[in-house]
Enzyme design. Sequence first.
Site, PDB file in Angstrom:
ATOM      1  N   HIS A  48       0.818  -1.200   0.000  1.00 46.86           N
ATOM      2  CA  HIS A  48       0.000   0.000   0.000  1.00 46.86           C
ATOM      3  C   HIS A  48       0.860   1.261   0.000  1.00 46.86           C
ATOM      4  O   HIS A  48       0.618   2.208  -0.749  1.00 46.86           O
ATOM      5  CB  HIS A  48      -0.911  -0.030   1.225  1.00 46.86           C
ATOM      6  CG  HIS A  48      -1.813   1.148   1.313  1.00 46.86           C
ATOM      7  ND1 HIS A  48      -2.935   1.250   0.538  1.00 46.86           N
ATOM      8  CD2 HIS A  48      -1.742   2.289   2.042  1.00 46.86           C
ATOM      9  CE1 HIS A  48      -3.532   2.397   0.797  1.00 46.86           C
ATOM     10  NE2 HIS A  48      -2.830   3.046   1.710  1.00 46.86           N
ATOM     11  N   GLU A  70      -1.496  -5.436  -3.999  1.00 50.53           N
ATOM     12  CA  GLU A  70      -2.207  -5.013  -2.794  1.00 50.53           C
ATOM     13  C   GLU A  70      -3.605  -5.636  -2.754  1.00 50.53           C
ATOM     14  O   GLU A  70      -4.039  -6.169  -1.726  1.00 50.53           O
ATOM     15  CB  GLU A  70      -2.312  -3.486  -2.784  1.00 50.53           C
ATOM     16  CG  GLU A  70      -2.964  -2.941  -1.532  1.00 50.53           C
ATOM     17  CD  GLU A  70      -3.341  -1.472  -1.670  1.00 50.53           C
ATOM     18  OE1 GLU A  70      -3.065  -0.880  -2.733  1.00 50.53           O
ATOM     19  OE2 GLU A  70      -3.935  -0.939  -0.739  1.00 50.53           O
ATOM     20  N   ASN A 442      27.857 -21.590  -6.238  1.00 50.04           N
ATOM     21  CA  ASN A 442      28.744 -22.736  -6.389  1.00 50.04           C
ATOM     22  C   ASN A 442      28.294 -23.894  -5.512  1.00 50.04           C
ATOM     23  O   ASN A 442      28.286 -25.041  -5.933  1.00 50.04           O
ATOM     24  CB  ASN A 442      30.189 -22.357  -6.020  1.00 50.04           C
ATOM     25  CG  ASN A 442      30.933 -21.825  -7.220  1.00 50.04           C
ATOM     26  OD1 ASN A 442      30.647 -22.226  -8.351  1.00 50.04           O
ATOM     27  ND2 ASN A 442      31.863 -20.920  -6.994  1.00 50.04           N
TER      28      ASN A 442
END
Lengths: 709, 153
Positions: A48, A70, A442
């Site tokens: 909001h 929202e 990795n």
Amino acid sequence: MDFDNSEFIKDFLEEAYEKIEIINDNLLNLEKNPEDENILNEIFRAAHTVKGSAGTMGFESVQNVMHKIENIFDELRKKNLEFSINLNDMLFKGMDAINEMITNIENSSEEGIEVDEITTELESFLSDGSGEKKVQVNDENKDDVDISIKLSDIELDIMKQTEKQNGKIYVLTIYFSEDSMMPSVGRFLVMQEVRNNSEIIKTIPDEQELNKDEFIPYVKILVGLKSSIEDIQEKVKIPNEVIKVDIDDFEIETKDNKDDKKTDVEDLKKEKKKIIDKNKTKEKKDIINSLRVDSVKIDELLNLIGEQIINTSRYFRLEDECEKILQKGKRFSNIIKDIEDELPEESIEVYSCLMRSMRELSEEFKEINQMTRRLNNEMQQNTMKIRMLPVEKVFKRFPRMIRDISKELGKDIELIIEGQETELDKTVIEVLGDPLVHIIRNALDHGIESKEERLKAGKDPVGSIRLTASHQGNRIIIEVSDDGKGLDRNSIIKKAVEKGLIEKESKDLMKDSDVFSLIFEPGFSTAASVTGLSGRGVGMDVVKRSIEKVNGSVEVHSEKGKGTRVIIFLPLTMAIINALLIRGLDQVFSIPLNLVEETIKLKKADIYNLKNTKATKIRDEVVSLISIEELFNIPSKERDSFFVVIVEAAGKKVGIVVDKLYGEQEVVIKNLDSYLVKTPGVAGANILGDGRVSIILDINKLIKRVSND
Amino acid sequence: MAELELVGFKLGDENYVVDIMKVKEIIRFVDITNIPESLDFVEGVINLRGIIIPVINLKVRLGLKYADDELSKKNRKIIIIEHKDKLIGMTVDMITKVIKLDSNQIAPTPELVTNIDKKHIKGIGKYEDDNLLIILDIEKILDETEIEEMIRE
């Protein structure tokens, strides 16, 4: 945009990044606890806020996407919509788009991407009859609103007159939208429409209240209609300002006294306040606890403190002066001892008085200086702490990253984060992100095995990656460990021989730790297949270089079949480093202590002459020697006995020959950024206790240059 | 008539002036830390109240060859110049005084007036009869592009 908003943009961006982080974090939490109302509310509030400020700034695409997100959370909160992984993927997609737009705004002040597709996709989650339920919810709201209106005698007269002219009297209840940019303006527009289409008898709250610039959830208006109910309903319902308009019949009951009328308005006020408070409490708490300050201001403060410290060192010299005078005084009294009787009594008295004053002065100086030293120290430490941020700032992005990548790789991986409250210098935090991404990728890609492999090896099918931060003396240690297959010594050696990094013959002599550290060499990669995630062989050497740039170091430990640990050592702060002060070229230089292995004293006879270099033997290890002059391409001077600083830099051990060692010291690093002094090998400067400047050597660069020559 | 205020100083025996607006302050000579491998006219860096600033040797920069005799060493000063929001120090042999000149007292630089490259001179001032003042052009002397080119060579 037609107004200059550059100042606001910065605030907007900062806020947006903060809220995006909150939303992303909570989206992850939501997967684990999809029913948790706190999470839903927190996301709703953050969405909001961003939607609102994006609207104010005129960033419509951000506003649109955020609006949809929202709405989804509004429905989730009301349980009109059910949470699903699919929905969450879509929400993440939406947040990625918003993040991208915000980054674009930061770089080019334009949003720069098309969002129609995303908003439609988000919308599709909303369009399963949720609209119907929304009305119902609002009707529930209505139950809380007392639609009765109390009238004074005059108002009653007006009403009766209106009734004659316009027929039936109605009560309009207009519910305002919280999203209104300017609530008072919105209400003004609404009231104008009401006035055009009806005869107003009374409004609650009154017009004066309506003109105030704050949010009011609803207004009740007693009217006689000039047009149809449908007409007025449509005209008054101004988009973005009004959520809903209810029109009810008005019936006169009994007249009430004034007190009741008052409470009516009071109730409305209270309710209004309640709604606003609900929205504000959380944010208010954040504001009280933290303060946004430009980091440049802190650096300036730190500079001033450094200056003050240097300035007060002059007082410390005065302390020594006093001591010297006292010593001389004592010598004088010894000299005159024998002839004391011949001197006038008064002179002896004056003399001892003088000595007493001097002693008092000296004591006083000592005391003040001690205090000043302590205060200076604390001042410096505290200011430096302002620059520190919790490492959480960097760690935050990894839960999401691991979620996405493990999904992509079809591996089940759990991330454990510890010590994210550990604080680090802002500069270090900024540099730390990319190396950690490399290391974790990795681990995900090469470290953790597939589910089948793990089961076959008798391991938990869920792999785990542990990311921890901790404090150790004046260092911060960040460790990434996995419970994967570990590094393979043989394949590393094979690759290193292929790439010409090591001689084939030396492989059996190498310790595990030496073999593993080969992965930090440029161009090294053991991955059999190159994936989109990692394994292009550019990772680990970049990791090492970035960390060394902030005066840190990195180590790797691994055990076959059990897992790999990458440990990063970082300095607490960038502004201060421990340095070894040395003398050479007739001045004092500083060498960052994190590169220094040891220091030794040697004589001319300890030097061996190799082909075109000099070297010495330290515990059976041959270390090549470079004099401080040679580092700067100046012919070396002859020395009979000298000191050697053994450093580990540019991937090898080198001894730097210097004239003198002054010892270790904490030094405040100052930039030397002037076009006049742009020379290689100078990493910065610091101010010594006596006010002179000492150059901090960029050992890595200097040694790399000498060995390339 | 436009009046110009100038700070007068000596390099060897010759009188020079610079616009007072460029001068931030004048300090006594302090220990200068040498920067290895910097240009020959860069003396090094000093600590000016906690800020580290570069110092150039103006004589060397202008290509003047005067020996640093004892007298000049004793009176040496550092003029702190503000150039493009940064401070830069310049060593001079002696500060003389602040001089006011009317614009009609300033003549364009004639050929072969000194050993200095003409581009580093703004003009020649005539002061108290026949005293010639060489007005230096600080912008040109400290020109970043020129100096960066020198570093590349």
